[in-house]
Design a protein around this motif. Structure first.
Motif, short mmCIF file in Angstrom:
data_model
loop_
_atom_site.label_atom_id
_atom_site.label_comp_id
_atom_site.label_asym_id
_atom_site.label_seq_id
_atom_site.Cartn_x
_atom_site.Cartn_y
_atom_site.Cartn_z
N VAL A 1 41.24 16.46 31.72
CA VAL A 1 42.03 15.23 31.73
C VAL A 1 42.58 14.95 30.34
CG1 VAL A 1 41.91 12.72 32.01
CG2 VAL A 1 40.82 14.21 33.69
N GLY A 2 41.74 15.15 29.33
CA GLY A 2 42.18 14.92 27.96
C GLY A 2 43.31 15.85 27.56
N PHE A 3 43.24 17.10 28.00
CA PHE A 3 44.29 18.07 27.70
C PHE A 3 45.59 17.67 28.38
CE2 PHE A 3 46.53 22.08 28.64
CZ PHE A 3 46.71 22.55 27.33
N GLY A 4 45.51 17.27 29.67
CA GLY A 4 46.72 16.87 30.40
C GLY A 4 47.35 15.63 29.80
N ALA A 5 46.51 14.65 29.39
CA ALA A 5 47.04 13.44 28.77
C ALA A 5 47.69 13.77 27.43
CB ALA A 5 45.92 12.42 28.59
N GLY A 6 47.15 14.76 26.72
CA GLY A 6 47.73 15.16 25.44
C GLY A 6 49.11 15.75 25.61
N ILE A 7 49.30 16.56 26.66
CA ILE A 7 50.62 17.13 26.93
C ILE A 7 51.62 16.03 27.25
CG2 ILE A 7 51.93 18.57 28.55
CD1 ILE A 7 49.50 20.37 28.78
N GLU A 8 51.20 15.05 28.07
CA GLU A 8 52.10 13.93 28.40
C GLU A 8 52.44 13.13 27.14
OE1 GLU A 8 50.43 11.51 31.44
OE2 GLU A 8 50.88 12.95 33.05
N GLN A 9 51.47 12.97 26.26
CA GLN A 9 51.72 12.23 25.02
C GLN A 9 52.74 12.98 24.15
OE1 GLN A 9 50.35 9.32 24.28
NE2 GLN A 9 50.07 9.08 22.08
N ALA A 10 52.57 14.30 24.07
CA ALA A 10 53.46 15.10 23.22
C ALA A 10 54.89 15.12 23.75
CB ALA A 10 52.92 16.52 23.11
N THR A 11 55.04 15.09 25.08
CA THR A 11 56.38 15.12 25.68
C THR A 11 56.91 13.72 25.97
OG1 THR A 11 55.41 15.33 27.90
CG2 THR A 11 55.94 17.38 26.73
N ASN A 12 56.11 12.71 25.63
CA ASN A 12 56.46 11.30 25.86
C ASN A 12 56.76 11.03 27.33
OD1 ASN A 12 56.72 8.64 24.92
ND2 ASN A 12 58.95 8.82 24.79
N ALA A 13 55.97 11.67 28.20
CA ALA A 13 56.09 11.37 29.62
C ALA A 13 55.68 9.93 29.87
CB ALA A 13 55.21 12.33 30.42
N TYR A 14 56.38 9.27 30.79
CA TYR A 14 56.13 7.87 31.10
C TYR A 14 56.15 7.03 29.81
CZ TYR A 14 54.49 10.31 35.21
OH TYR A 14 54.41 11.15 36.30
N GLY B 1 56.86 4.19 29.07
CA GLY B 1 56.37 2.82 29.14
C GLY B 1 54.95 2.68 28.62
N TYR B 2 54.22 3.78 28.56
CA TYR B 2 52.86 3.74 28.01
C TYR B 2 52.87 3.62 26.49
CZ TYR B 2 50.72 5.11 32.47
OH TYR B 2 50.29 5.15 33.76
N GLY B 3 53.99 3.98 25.86
CA GLY B 3 54.06 3.92 24.41
C GLY B 3 53.43 5.15 23.77
N GLN B 4 53.29 5.10 22.45
CA GLN B 4 52.70 6.21 21.71
C GLN B 4 51.45 5.71 20.98
OE1 GLN B 4 53.41 9.60 21.32
NE2 GLN B 4 54.70 9.30 23.13
#
Length: 297
Positions: A147-160, A162-165
């Motif tokens: 889960v942490g790895f998947g969330a990291g990829i989304e953070q790096a690509t700025n997926a969604y 609205g969650y911000g950085q």
């Protein structure tokens, strides 16, 4: 307790088992063939009898209420055929053994592979066992790393977006990814399989032509084994996948909610299941630990 001629059978080993197959008490039958268990808590039970020269006996399951006397009917022992030994065990007990073995399945000894059955005639799971296996799989320590790895990829690509950085954005993405996986796991592997009496496991084929194995892997997304062994539409997975995707509207950013989120998440889940089944069929066995040698224990 009598034999087929009507004679009493003394010295037989009599067992009182809980309805789930665990043993509570044992005793030896008296000279007149009678046996008696006292001070039994209310619940469901069955009686087993083993006597030398006779075939094993197992009663139907029966219920005992508080302060109730219950007489087991028709305990008649038949002569055992020569050189034959029969062991009677409840289906739930056999299924529990299969689950225990499946929970040792790990890819390269680390990643859970609990839902791949290498036993072709595995015993069906009851609803409690479906929920237990789902919980064991959904909350395995390795899952948190994924889960942490998947969330990291989304953070790096700025997926969604609205969650911000930053840390706050990562926490939101981690929570959303975690909830996506847990709701999907429980709905597709426990809730709907329990309601619809379907088996959530993938049954490894391992033989036949490449085409037949390919069709089996892909087809298992859309067809499942029922608890009675029939092949039925895999409604558990399809309904669970859509329901989990619909629930994601509760925690995804407002700008991303709606039908598009539901169907895109469902499509991702469907594609992921197809890919996982192909991996299970063609690669997982050689990478998985504690696989039974011949598809049986």
């Amino acid at each position: 307790m009598l034999d087929v001629s009507g004679a009493a059978v003394p010295g037989a080993n009599v067992g009182l088992l809980h309805g789930d197959g665990t043993q509570l008490l044992t005793m030896v039958s008296e000279a007149n063939g009678e046996f008696n268990f006292t001070k039994i808590p209310a619940g469901s039970y069955l009686v087993t009898v083993n006597a030398y020269g006779f075939a094993p006996f197992a009663s139907a399951e029966f219920a005992v209420a508080v302060q109730q006397d219950y007489e087991v009917p028709d305990v008649s022992l038949s002569i055992a055929p020569a050189n034959m030994e029969v062991t009677v065990r409840p289906t739930d007990l056999i299924a529990a053994e299969h689950i225990s073995a499946e929970e040792k399945h790990r890819l390269v000894g680390i990643i859970p592979n609990f839902y791949t059955s290498y036993i072709h005639d595995a015993a069906p799971l009851n609803w409690k066992q479906k929920f237990s296996l789902a919980a064991r799989s959904a909350f395995d320590p390795v899952v948190y790393l994924g889960v942490g790895f998947g969330a990291g990829i989304e953070q790096a690509t700025n997926a969604y977006p609205g969650y911000g950085q930053g840390a706050a954005g990562y926490r939101k993405r981690y929570a959303a990814t975690f909830l996506d996986g847990r709701t999907s796991d429980f709905l597709t592997n426990a809730v709907f399989p329990a309601l619809l009496h379907q088996d959530p496991r993938y049954y490894y084929r391992g033989s036949g032509s490449f085409k037949s194995r390919l069709m089996h892997a892909v087809g298992s997304v859309f067809a499942a084994r029922s608890d009675t062994g029939r092949t039925v539409p895999n409604s558990s997975y399809l309904l669970g996948d859509l329901s989990a995707a619909a629930l994601s509207n509760l925690y995804y950013p407002q700008a991303n909610r709606g039908a598009n989120l539901v169907f895109s998440n469902a499509a991702v889940g469907l594609a992921g299941r197809v890919g996982m089944n192909l991996f299970r069929e063609f690669l997982s066995k050689r990478l998985t630990t504690n696989v039974p040698a011949n598809g049986r224990f």
